[in-house]
Design a protein around this motif. Structure first.
Motif, short mmCIF file in Angstrom:
data_model
loop_
_atom_site.label_atom_id
_atom_site.label_comp_id
_atom_site.label_asym_id
_atom_site.label_seq_id
_atom_site.Cartn_x
_atom_site.Cartn_y
_atom_site.Cartn_z
N ILE A 1 -90.57 -16.32 -41.75
CA ILE A 1 -90.80 -15.63 -40.47
C ILE A 1 -89.75 -14.56 -40.24
N GLU A 2 -88.51 -14.84 -40.65
CA GLU A 2 -87.45 -13.83 -40.50
C GLU A 2 -87.73 -12.60 -41.36
N LEU A 3 -88.35 -12.83 -42.51
CA LEU A 3 -88.68 -11.71 -43.39
C LEU A 3 -89.91 -10.95 -42.92
N LYS A 4 -90.84 -11.67 -42.29
CA LYS A 4 -92.08 -11.05 -41.81
C LYS A 4 -92.50 -11.75 -40.52
N ASN A 5 -92.15 -11.13 -39.40
CA ASN A 5 -92.32 -11.80 -38.12
C ASN A 5 -93.77 -12.04 -37.75
N ASN A 6 -94.70 -11.25 -38.28
CA ASN A 6 -96.12 -11.44 -37.95
C ASN A 6 -96.86 -12.27 -38.99
N TYR A 7 -96.14 -13.06 -39.74
CA TYR A 7 -96.73 -13.91 -40.78
C TYR A 7 -97.29 -15.16 -40.09
N TYR A 8 -98.53 -15.05 -39.63
CA TYR A 8 -99.07 -16.11 -38.78
C TYR A 8 -99.23 -17.42 -39.52
N GLN A 9 -99.49 -17.37 -40.84
CA GLN A 9 -99.60 -18.62 -41.60
C GLN A 9 -98.28 -19.38 -41.61
N ALA A 10 -97.17 -18.63 -41.67
CA ALA A 10 -95.86 -19.28 -41.65
C ALA A 10 -95.60 -19.91 -40.28
N TRP A 11 -95.94 -19.20 -39.21
CA TRP A 11 -95.81 -19.79 -37.87
C TRP A 11 -96.65 -21.06 -37.76
N HIS A 12 -97.90 -21.00 -38.24
CA HIS A 12 -98.78 -22.17 -38.13
C HIS A 12 -98.21 -23.35 -38.91
N ASN A 13 -97.80 -23.11 -40.15
CA ASN A 13 -97.35 -24.22 -40.99
C ASN A 13 -96.02 -24.79 -40.50
N ARG A 14 -95.18 -23.93 -39.93
CA ARG A 14 -93.96 -24.48 -39.34
C ARG A 14 -94.33 -25.35 -38.14
N GLY A 15 -95.31 -24.89 -37.37
CA GLY A 15 -95.78 -25.71 -36.27
C GLY A 15 -96.31 -27.04 -36.74
N PHE A 16 -97.04 -27.02 -37.86
CA PHE A 16 -97.59 -28.27 -38.41
C PHE A 16 -96.47 -29.20 -38.85
N ALA A 17 -95.42 -28.62 -39.46
CA ALA A 17 -94.27 -29.44 -39.87
C ALA A 17 -93.60 -30.07 -38.66
N TYR A 18 -93.42 -29.29 -37.59
CA TYR A 18 -92.85 -29.85 -36.37
C TYR A 18 -93.75 -30.95 -35.80
N GLU A 19 -95.06 -30.73 -35.90
CA GLU A 19 -95.99 -31.74 -35.40
C GLU A 19 -95.83 -33.05 -36.16
N GLN A 20 -95.66 -32.94 -37.50
CA GLN A 20 -95.48 -34.16 -38.29
C GLN A 20 -94.18 -34.88 -37.94
#
Length: 341
Positions: free
Chosen positions: A285-304
């Motif tokens: 995300i730091e390298l590409k702030n609009n990388y929505y897949q990275a935002w989603h998957n980080r959210g999924f990791a937090y969810e787990q």
């Protein structure tokens, strides 16, 4: 893949330099060599009245190094106005015209080149590429066969032929042509890469050897490392995939976004290492702030990890970037149920 290969035209960008002066002036000579390879120095010579066409060719090459293609084309046209039958100039002009999408103009330059020199294999092959690019496969093959008759040991002939077969769905003949290409020239990087890509589709273990051969030719190739890692990842070998991504990041490009993201994905979905996954998705995300897949998957990791507040924020950010992104919408619905909303 095809368009990528055709756009990556080999440019003759050798830097010209002045002949050294007499001994005893080494520092001055170094300065003159440096100056003579600058656009400013060449422009000064031209403005002083020196109309040698080689000056314009040298400046055109420097313009191309700076991706200033239109000035380069203009300089090549001036050089040809002085020496209109120089086939090397015509080939360079055609290459620069292709870089600006002027395929029609490039074809005119190449046709003139062949009119002057009917056995100019480079011009014939470039015309084959142009016809291939616009999906005129029969015309492209006609030029390939003409080039093959002139030079049957030219590896590029068989490489372009393989592209024609690939685009027309004849994978077997495409592979045959590629093997001939690397037989003629074992240092043909693009041929090794295409062999690896075609075998990867079949999940053939030979894939890795072809990509290793590409790395032998072009050490630390990002493309070769990445394709090897993806082959491991797609064939359920996450440990080797991670090691190969590490090789890419250590030897080729330390901030290569997709290697970092894929490592995070492996830690999340294969290794169940949620903290490491979050760390690497964050870097993505730091390298590409609009990388929505990275935002989603980080959210999924937090969810787990049952950290629902940051998970919700990440899912919402993914949807903000990519409206109605279904995976993040599903994630938010799961969070609502888990939180009793």
């Amino acid at each position: 893949m095809l368009r990528y290969i055709l756009i990556l035209i080999t440019l003759l960008l050798a830097v010209w330099s002045c002949n050294p002066n007499k001994s005893g002036h080494k520092e001055k000579n170094k300065q003159e060599i440096a100056d003579s390879s600058s656009i400013e120095f060449i422009t000064a010579q031209i403005n002083a009245g020196n109309k040698n066409p080689e000056l314009f060719v040298r400046r055109a090459k420097l313009f191309v190094e700076q991706e200033k293609f239109n000035p380069a084309i203009n300089d090549m046209e001036i050089a040809l106005a002085v020496d209109s039958t120089n086939t090397d100039y015509l080939l360079l002009l055609a290459e620069y015209q292709l870089l600006t999408g002027k395929s029609g103009k490039a074809k005119e330059s190449l046709d003139k080149c062949i009119w002057i020199d009917p056995e100019n294999t480079n011009a014939i092959l470039k015309l084959a590429e142009i016809h291939l690019y616009v999906e005129q496969y029969r015309e492209s093959m006609d030029y390939i066969l003409k080039a093959q008759n002139l030079d049957m040991n030219n590896a590029r002939v068989y490489f372009i032929k393989s592209l024609i077969f690939k685009e027309t769905g004849d994978t077997i003949r495409a592979l045959e042509s590629l093997f001939t290409s690397v037989e003629k020239n074992p240092e043909y990087y693009d041929a090794w890469m295409l062999l690896g890509s075609l075998h990867a589709v079949k999940q053939d273990s030979l894939t890795l050897q072809f990509f290793r051969n590409a790395l032998r030719v072009v050490p630390n190739s990002i493309e070769a490392y990445y394709n090897m890692a993806m082959f491991y990842q797609n064939n359920n070998n996450p440990e080797k995939a991670l090691r190969t991504y590490d090789d890419l990041l250590e030897k080729a490009e330390p901030d290569y976004l997709f290697a970092i993201y894929n490592k995070a994905y492996i830690y999340l979905h294969f290794m169940d290492d949620l903290d490491k996954a979050i760390e690497l998705f964050t870097k993505s995300i730091e390298l590409k702030n609009n990388y929505y897949q990275a935002w989603h998957n980080r959210g999924f990791a937090y969810e787990q990890k049952r950290e629902f507040v940051p998970a919700r924020k990440d899912y919402e950010k993914a949807i903000q970037i990519m409206p109605n992104y279904p995976l993040s919408i599903e994630g938010l619905n799961r969070l609502d149920k888990k939180e009793g909303k």
